[in-house]
Design an enzyme around this catalytic site. Structure first.
Site, PDB file in Angstrom:
ATOM      1  N   THR A 124       6.082  -0.238   9.317  1.00  0.00           N
ATOM      2  CA  THR A 124       6.198   1.313   8.675  1.00  0.00           C
ATOM      3  C   THR A 124       4.371   1.582   9.544  1.00  0.00           C
ATOM      4  OG1 THR A 124       6.799   0.776   6.819  1.00  0.00           O
ATOM      5  CG2 THR A 124       5.710   2.926   6.875  1.00  0.00           C
ATOM      6  N   ASP A 178       5.512  -5.867   4.362  1.00  0.00           N
ATOM      7  CA  ASP A 178       6.067  -6.877   4.169  1.00  0.00           C
ATOM      8  C   ASP A 178       5.378  -7.547   4.014  1.00  0.00           C
ATOM      9  OD1 ASP A 178       7.431  -4.450   3.358  1.00  0.00           O
ATOM     10  OD2 ASP A 178       9.395  -5.608   3.522  1.00  0.00           O
ATOM     11  N   SER A 234       8.752  -6.370   8.928  1.00  0.00           N
ATOM     12  CA  SER A 234       8.112  -7.032   9.036  1.00  0.00           C
ATOM     13  C   SER A 234       9.542  -8.670   8.165  1.00  0.00           C
ATOM     14  CB  SER A 234       6.642  -7.678   8.193  1.00  0.00           C
ATOM     15  OG  SER A 234       6.818  -6.910   7.707  1.00  0.00           O
TER      16      SER A 234
HETATM   17  N1  ASP Z   1       9.433  -2.681   5.230  1.00  0.00           N
HETATM   18  C1  ASP Z   1       8.728  -2.076   6.447  1.00  0.00           C
HETATM   19  C2  ASP Z   1       8.731  -3.144   7.280  1.00  0.00           C
HETATM   20  O1  ASP Z   1       7.623  -5.167   6.339  1.00  0.00           O
HETATM   21  C3  ASP Z   1       7.845  -2.160   5.548  1.00  0.00           C
HETATM   22  C4  ASP Z   1       6.155  -1.911   6.465  1.00  0.00           C
HETATM   23  O2  ASP Z   1       6.252  -1.385   7.700  1.00  0.00           O
HETATM   24  O3  ASP Z   1       4.978  -1.235   6.209  1.00  0.00           O
HETATM   25  O4  ASP Z   1       7.813  -3.910   8.343  1.00  0.00           O
END
Ligand code: ASP
Length: 357
Positions: free
Chosen positions: A41, A122, A88
């Site tokens: 993110t 994540d 992630s």
């Molecule tokens: N689902 C995303 C990830 O872990 C959330 C983030 O990036 O913070 O990459």
């Protein structure tokens, strides 16, 4: 005239002194920090500033993140390297190994004083713990993420990245193990966990943060008591693969189905994310007992998020030849077991490792 010359000289001297005398001063000027980007993110973007949950993660390249933060040049000489561009949840053993070896190579270089890794939140805690256990260097390594994409109102990524660079550039951050910086706090990779799916203060440590970042400075208050980096027995440079270790989440009425399926799929160890103190319900005991007899390691952990799973407490672990995860969360115990199994399959030795790290 003379007075103003004196004033100018004093100002110049002060400016030079501030540059060298702050905690950031490295011998030949500003510390050289490499930002290794992996996605998440912190590199996310959405079509609207009011969307902080519906967006595309891992979209903005690291050079754009750096260009948007010219303030970083005041504290370090920063350059970026784009290793991955993934959310992630897509991290896996090959990516962990690739990232670890990449960082290890960077840390060996004299012209690199510290590394910042941008990462999705994540699985940030797993990557951080893995690096904490395998990087053989005392140079600062800081993982950073964000809860809101770059395009959102009050996006947190820029401030988090700026603070992460400040921490990586600070001499006090050396030899503290791998660190996680978010929301003005400095956490140890061992203890930190993502505790909230949406809030900025999601990164929390079992025993509190190691330190804080304010406008003025970087402050450390505690140290990690467990072995890490240079005092760890694991070494990223000698690892070629990681064994399969899985987690099963337990609940009232859980059945043996998932455990049996994982055994069938060739797992080397199962982390039982048990209720309470890693409890094992009666309908699972014979399954876990027989899986252990087939050579699969059974690790009792707790799904509660805190506390120590006591050996021979809820279950006769010694008699069943099972392991306990101590205070490690199921996901941290999984990372440690993957590493431990590269060295031994002896239950007593594995249990020592689980207590030690
Ligand atoms: N689902 C995303 C990830 O872990 C959330 C983030 O990036 O913070 O990459």
């Amino acid at each position: 005239m003379r007075y103003s010359l004196l004033k100018t000289l004093t100002c110049l001297l002060l400016a030079v002194c501030t540059g060298f005398c702050t905690s950031l001063g490295h011998a030949a000027g500003k510390p050289k920090i490499v930002i290794v980007a992996t996605g998440g993110t912190i590199a996310g973007a959405s079509i609207s500033s009011v969307q902080s949950a519906a967006y595309k993660s891992a979209a903005v390249p690291v050079d754009r993140l750096i260009a948007a933060l010219p303030e970083m040049a005041n504290v370090a000489e920063v350059r970026g390297e784009q290793l991955f561009q993934v959310p992630s949840e897509n991290f896996n053993a090959p990516r962990l190994l690739q990232l670890g070896k990449y960082i290890s190579d960077l840390l060996r270089r004299d012209d690199v004083h510290g590394v910042v890794i941008t990462h999705g939140v994540d699985t940030l805690e797993e990557t951080a713990f893995f690096l904490n256990l395998t990087l053989r260097s005392g140079k600062p390594v800081v993982l950073v993420g964000a809860m809101r994409p770059t395009s959102a109102l009050s996006a947190d990524g820029a401030a988090n990245l700026y603070n992460a660079v400040r921490v990586a550039a600070n001499r006090e951050s050396a030899n503290k193990g791998v660190l996680v910086v978010m929301n003005d706090e400095i956490h140890s990779a061992r203890d930190v966990s993502m505790r909230d799916a949406g809030k900025l203060e999601t990164m929390q440590s079992l025993y509190g943060p190691l330190g804080l970042v304010t406008d003025e400075n970087v402050y450390f208050y505690r140290q990690l008591a467990r072995p890490h980096t240079l005092s760890s027995e694991f070494d990223i440079d000698t690892l070629v693969s990681l064994p399969r270790v899985d987690i099963v989440y337990s609940y009232g009425g859980v059945t043996p189905t998932a455990y049996d399926a994982l055994a069938e799929a060739g797992t080397r160890a199962i982390i039982h994310a048990g209720t309470g103190n890693g409890s094992v319900p009666e309908q699972l005991i014979s399954t876990l007992f027989s899986l252990r007899q087939q050579g699969i390691q059974i690790v009792r952990a707790s799904r509660t998020g805190a506390g120590i799973v006591t050996r021979d407490g809820e279950q006769p672990d010694s008699r069943f030849d099972w392991l306990v995860a101590a205070d490690l969360s199921p996901q941290k115990a999984r990372i440690l077991m993957q590493l431990a199994l590269t060295r031994t399959n002896d239950t007593a030795a594995l249990q020592d490792i689980l207590w030690k790290y």
